[in-house]
Design a protein around this motif. Sequence first.
Motif, short mmCIF file in Angstrom:
data_model
loop_
_atom_site.label_atom_id
_atom_site.label_comp_id
_atom_site.label_asym_id
_atom_site.label_seq_id
_atom_site.Cartn_x
_atom_site.Cartn_y
_atom_site.Cartn_z
N ALA A 1 0.80 -1.22 0.00
CA ALA A 1 0.00 0.00 0.00
C ALA A 1 0.83 1.27 0.00
O ALA A 1 0.47 2.27 -0.64
CB ALA A 1 -0.93 0.01 1.21
N PHE A 2 1.98 1.25 0.71
CA PHE A 2 2.65 2.51 1.00
C PHE A 2 4.03 2.67 0.37
O PHE A 2 4.65 3.74 0.50
CB PHE A 2 2.74 2.71 2.52
N GLY A 3 4.53 1.65 -0.30
CA GLY A 3 5.77 1.83 -1.04
C GLY A 3 5.60 2.93 -2.08
O GLY A 3 4.60 2.94 -2.82
N PHE A 4 6.54 3.88 -2.14
CA PHE A 4 6.45 5.07 -3.00
C PHE A 4 5.08 5.74 -2.88
O PHE A 4 4.46 6.14 -3.86
CB PHE A 4 6.77 4.73 -4.46
N SER A 5 4.63 5.85 -1.65
CA SER A 5 3.38 6.57 -1.34
C SER A 5 2.18 6.02 -2.10
O SER A 5 1.23 6.77 -2.39
CB SER A 5 3.54 8.08 -1.63
N GLY A 6 2.21 4.74 -2.41
CA GLY A 6 1.08 4.13 -3.11
C GLY A 6 0.94 4.54 -4.56
O GLY A 6 -0.08 4.27 -5.20
N GLN A 7 1.97 5.18 -5.10
CA GLN A 7 1.91 5.71 -6.47
C GLN A 7 2.43 4.68 -7.48
O GLN A 7 3.32 4.97 -8.29
CB GLN A 7 2.70 7.01 -6.56
N LYS A 8 1.87 3.50 -7.41
CA LYS A 8 2.21 2.41 -8.32
C LYS A 8 0.93 1.80 -8.84
O LYS A 8 -0.02 1.63 -8.07
CB LYS A 8 3.03 1.32 -7.60
N CYS A 9 0.91 1.45 -10.11
CA CYS A 9 -0.28 0.77 -10.62
C CYS A 9 -0.45 -0.59 -9.96
O CYS A 9 -1.55 -1.13 -9.91
CB CYS A 9 -0.20 0.62 -12.13
N SER A 10 0.62 -1.12 -9.41
CA SER A 10 0.58 -2.42 -8.72
C SER A 10 0.27 -2.30 -7.23
O SER A 10 0.18 -3.32 -6.54
CB SER A 10 1.92 -3.14 -8.89
N ALA A 11 0.10 -1.10 -6.72
CA ALA A 11 -0.05 -0.90 -5.28
C ALA A 11 -1.27 -1.63 -4.73
O ALA A 11 -2.35 -1.62 -5.34
CB ALA A 11 -0.16 0.59 -4.96
N GLY A 12 -1.11 -2.25 -3.58
CA GLY A 12 -2.21 -2.95 -2.93
C GLY A 12 -3.07 -1.98 -2.16
O GLY A 12 -2.86 -1.75 -0.96
N SER A 13 -4.05 -1.39 -2.82
CA SER A 13 -4.88 -0.37 -2.16
C SER A 13 -6.12 -0.97 -1.51
O SER A 13 -6.94 -0.24 -0.96
CB SER A 13 -5.30 0.70 -3.18
N ARG A 14 -6.25 -2.31 -1.57
CA ARG A 14 -7.39 -2.98 -0.93
C ARG A 14 -6.86 -4.20 -0.17
O ARG A 14 -6.05 -4.96 -0.68
CB ARG A 14 -8.41 -3.46 -1.97
N ALA A 15 -7.36 -4.38 1.04
CA ALA A 15 -7.07 -5.58 1.83
C ALA A 15 -8.40 -6.26 2.12
O ALA A 15 -9.29 -5.68 2.74
CB ALA A 15 -6.35 -5.21 3.12
#
Length: 515
Positions: free
Chosen positions: A312-326
């Motif tokens: 979620a928080f690697g590079f402030s969540g600014q990744k298309c791969s970011a896990g924004s849902r748990a």
Amino acid sequence: MFTPYKHEPFTDFKVDENRVAFEEALKQVESELGKEYPLIINGERVSTEDKIISRNPSNKEEIIGVVSKADQQLAEKAIVSADEVFQSWRKVDPEERAKILVRAAAIVRRRKHEFSAWLVKEAGKPWKEADADTAEAIDFMEYYARQMVALKDGKVVNSREGELNRYIYTPTGVTVTISPWNFAFAIMAGTTVAPMVTGNTVLLKPASTTPVVSAKFVEVLEQAGMPKGVVNYVPGSGSEVGDYLVDHPKTSLITFTGSRDVGVRLYERAAKVQEGQNHLKRVIVEMGGKDTVVVDKEADLDLAAESIVVSAFGFSGQKCSAGSRAVVHEDVYDEVLEKVAKITKELSVGEPVSRDVYMGPVIDDAAYKKIMGYIDIGKNEGRLVAGGEGDDSKGYFIQPTVFADLDPEARIMQEEIFGPVVAFSKAKDFDHAIDIANNTEYGLTGAVISQNSAHLEKAKHDFHVGNLYFNRNCTGAIVGYQPFGGFKMSGTDSKAGGPDYLILHMQAKTISEMF
């Protein structure tokens, strides 16, 4: 000729020597801030009156560089020259093209901390994230060089008595590369050198927030022996220059990484056959994600919490791969949420000038306002557990934010936020968790934390994403190890950094000779 591919190792900044070297690189980059960078068209430097001002998102008063801005007249000049150069570049021995990439990779490797320092300044990346970005750029060059050599003679097909049949790959033509700001070096480099090494010429239009790193990279390609006009550096506005290049009848291939809305619009424009165009354009698009970490009741809960936080928080969540849902099984939901909240509250946020800063800024004012708007929405849709605050007085800083008890159809569970926000939703069983994970229009990455082998087998078939990870976080694909690309509205599943990627930039040709 080439040694076997092995990915570039990450730097251990706990080692004093590495830390000191990176600090020196930061000082070097700081001494070069504010310089001007011209366009590069057919090897010529072109300065324009209209400029793009690149600023440090950690300190918006600090100017990283002043970059000339292309207009349609210069874009036309660039595409005409690229079309002319293509006629000779396409016939260059593929091994010679590959050697340019290997030499460029060697140059970047020697200047690795310098390029990473530019990413710290221009993109606001913490040291670890910047180092990984630079390593990935090196990986793309090394991997695609070897892939081109492997493909240079084509594939084996059958021949009958009295005939010889060959199946080869030939370059496509002029390529427009529209690269993103979030992996300002890695994706920019990968989507530039892939068409280049396959014999195409390239017009590189980098993101307007991170154009300096791109300019530095084109200089590296020149130093590595790239002929004039093979890669042209044409930063400019999407509406003026981007659309013009996409629509142009001489454009053969478009490779884009960015938002869903822009990608869909570009895909539609590229489908239209323009006057004077005698081919159908190929389009490679990667458009983002709304990615889920699924936690089973039979899971290592410490690993689950760590995986959620990193995703979620690697590079402030600014990744298309970011896990924004748990999405967490109800039996372990409260415990996992508590562990994630505890870790999240301990994360450091600030200007990433030292290695102990975990999270830097978001990229610019527009991103800051968008993310803070979603945080306001989240406060109405769910329960705020951690974070929720921002500060844009100096840079664009947002605290890592955790929301709990979200309905799977809530906006912050469905819409790509592209910031440091993760939303928790409760599942009654594993099947329910997979159903929730699949209920968005995206299908890029996902992770499953479980010790139940039957559940992992089910996820393998039913979790509909292009990159699926078991018992780890859902970010951090490595070139040649985890080819990257997604399903549904995440894009064309091009699998960058994989064995099929270069073929997308070429056309197959069958040659049959009778004796």
